[in-house]
Design a protein around this motif. Structure first.
Motif, PDB file in Angstrom:
ATOM      1  N   UNK A  21       0.829  -1.197   0.000  1.00 44.53           N
ATOM      2  CA  UNK A  21       0.000   0.000   0.000  1.00 44.53           C
ATOM      3  C   UNK A  21       0.871   1.258   0.000  1.00 44.53           C
ATOM      4  N   UNK A  22       1.956   1.238   0.756  1.00 42.10           N
ATOM      5  CA  UNK A  22       2.880   2.380   0.776  1.00 42.10           C
ATOM      6  C   UNK A  22       3.537   2.574  -0.594  1.00 42.10           C
ATOM      7  N   UNK A  23       3.881   1.492  -1.259  1.00 42.95           N
ATOM      8  CA  UNK A  23       4.453   1.587  -2.600  1.00 42.95           C
ATOM      9  C   UNK A  23       3.444   2.190  -3.570  1.00 42.95           C
ATOM     10  N   UNK A  24       2.188   1.821  -3.433  1.00 42.79           N
ATOM     11  CA  UNK A  24       1.137   2.372  -4.284  1.00 42.79           C
ATOM     12  C   UNK A  24       0.983   3.871  -4.051  1.00 42.79           C
ATOM     13  N   UNK A  25       1.013   4.279  -2.791  1.00 42.25           N
ATOM     14  CA  UNK A  25       0.900   5.692  -2.451  1.00 42.25           C
ATOM     15  C   UNK A  25       2.094   6.466  -3.016  1.00 42.25           C
ATOM     16  N   UNK A  26       3.278   5.898  -2.897  1.00 39.18           N
ATOM     17  CA  UNK A  26       4.481   6.554  -3.422  1.00 39.18           C
ATOM     18  C   UNK A  26       4.409   6.691  -4.939  1.00 39.18           C
ATOM     19  N   UNK A  27       3.934   5.668  -5.624  1.00 37.75           N
ATOM     20  CA  UNK A  27       3.799   5.731  -7.082  1.00 37.75           C
ATOM     21  C   UNK A  27       2.789   6.801  -7.488  1.00 37.75           C
ATOM     22  N   UNK A  28       1.686   6.907  -6.763  1.00 38.78           N
ATOM     23  CA  UNK A  28       0.677   7.919  -7.059  1.00 38.78           C
ATOM     24  C   UNK A  28       1.248   9.313  -6.817  1.00 38.78           C
ATOM     25  N   UNK A  29       2.034   9.477  -5.750  1.00 38.80           N
ATOM     26  CA  UNK A  29       2.658  10.770  -5.458  1.00 38.80           C
ATOM     27  C   UNK A  29       3.597  11.176  -6.598  1.00 38.80           C
ATOM     28  N   UNK A  30       4.412  10.236  -7.060  1.00 35.97           N
ATOM     29  CA  UNK A  30       5.335  10.530  -8.156  1.00 35.97           C
ATOM     30  C   UNK A  30       4.580  10.876  -9.433  1.00 35.97           C
ATOM     31  N   UNK A  31       3.472  10.211  -9.666  1.00 32.52           N
ATOM     32  CA  UNK A  31       2.658  10.492 -10.846  1.00 32.52           C
ATOM     33  C   UNK A  31       2.111  11.914 -10.778  1.00 32.52           C
TER      34      UNK A  31
END
Length: 65
Positions: free
Chosen positions: A36-46
């Motif tokens: 879930x943290x990886x998903x949040x980080x990917x969304x932030x970078x996007x």
């Protein structure tokens, strides 16, 4: 994410039926939280990339005259 949440429920059910110890449940929850943290980080970078493109094209606020 749905699969990870389902895995948590399965591990809890296995614990309740004494087929695994609670450590396995905790490891499953930890793995889910990491994903879930990886998903949040990917969304932030996007979103940061979208903002960078917008600014590069001249959008955004201008400071002072």
């Amino acid at each position: 994410m749905e699969a990870l949440h389902a895995a948590i429920e399965v591990s809890k059910a296995l614990y309740q039926s004494a087929q695994v110890d609670y450590y396995e449940v905790l490891m499953t929850i930890r793995d889910s939280l990491e994903a879930e943290m990886e998903l949040v980080e990917a969304k932030k970078q996007q979103l940061q990339a979208v903002v960078a493109i917008y600014q590069a094209l001249g959008g955004g606020w201008r400071r002072g005259p």
